[in-house]
Enzyme design. Structure first.
Site, mmCIF file in Angstrom:
data_model
loop_
_atom_site.group_PDB
_atom_site.id
_atom_site.type_symbol
_atom_site.label_atom_id
_atom_site.label_comp_id
_atom_site.label_asym_id
_atom_site.label_seq_id
_atom_site.Cartn_x
_atom_site.Cartn_y
_atom_site.Cartn_z
ATOM 1 N N LYS A 19 0.868 -1.176 0.000
ATOM 2 C CA LYS A 19 0.000 0.000 0.000
ATOM 3 C C LYS A 19 0.913 1.237 0.000
ATOM 4 C CE LYS A 19 -4.211 -1.767 0.939
ATOM 5 N NZ LYS A 19 -5.526 -1.296 0.682
ATOM 6 N N GLU A 53 -8.454 -4.020 -12.570
ATOM 7 C CA GLU A 53 -9.357 -3.610 -11.495
ATOM 8 C C GLU A 53 -9.812 -2.188 -11.736
ATOM 9 O OE1 GLU A 53 -5.935 -2.369 -8.279
ATOM 10 O OE2 GLU A 53 -6.377 -4.494 -8.549
#
Length: 158
Positions: A19, A53
């Site tokens: 992340k 995505e």
């Protein structure tokens, strides 16, 4: 929703599980590009032209009674909500196939939806000008109902 001009950052450059700020910038660019073109969000492709995505959610297509989702190939985030949707499909007896998907698969889908922790599950009724009847799709409705049962439960269990 549109197929974005912003490509998903390759896992060869930055592992998708990290992340990092760079991955958030990638998602931001995808969403800003979509907004500039009059869409709510975008679907990013990987470096091989496969569906990866949405800017901040995993992607699912429905064809007939089968749910399709991009295979975890290093460039698709293995989200918690994605995993829950896979588990729910198995529990409900809904066939779910993880495979390479391409933009042309959007035109043959009966429905499409996205899923993430923040957005939960949302139907896509239009993708790049192609109208889908996702909100009325039986497979979508069954998964969404099961998802609500799990996420609304105080214990998180059915």
């Amino acid at each position: 929703m549109q197929v974005s001009r912003s490509q998903r950052v390759s896992s060869a450059a930055m592992p998708v599980q990290w992340k990092t700020a760079g991955s958030y910038v990638n998602s931001y660019l995808c969403r800003q590009t979509a907004a500039a073109d009059g869409y709510d969000d975008g679907i990013m492709l990987d470096d091989r032209g496969r569906l990866a995505e949405a800017s901040a959610a995993n992607l699912f297509l429905v064809r007939g009674e089968t749910v399709l989702t991009p295979a975890l190939n290093g460039d698709v985030f293995p989200g918690i909500t994605r995993g829950l949707i896979l588990d729910l499909a198995d529990t409900l007896g809904v066939e779910l196939v993880e495979q390479a998907l391409y933009p042309s698969d959007l035109t043959t889908a009966d429905a499409a939806f996205i899923g993430s922790t923040l957005m939960e599950m949302r139907p896509l009724d239009e993708v790049g000008g192609v109208r889908l009847n996702s909100s009325e799709n039986v497979s979508w409705s069954r998964l969404k109902s099961a998802f609500r049962d799990v996420t609304a439960s105080p214990s998180g269990m059915v």
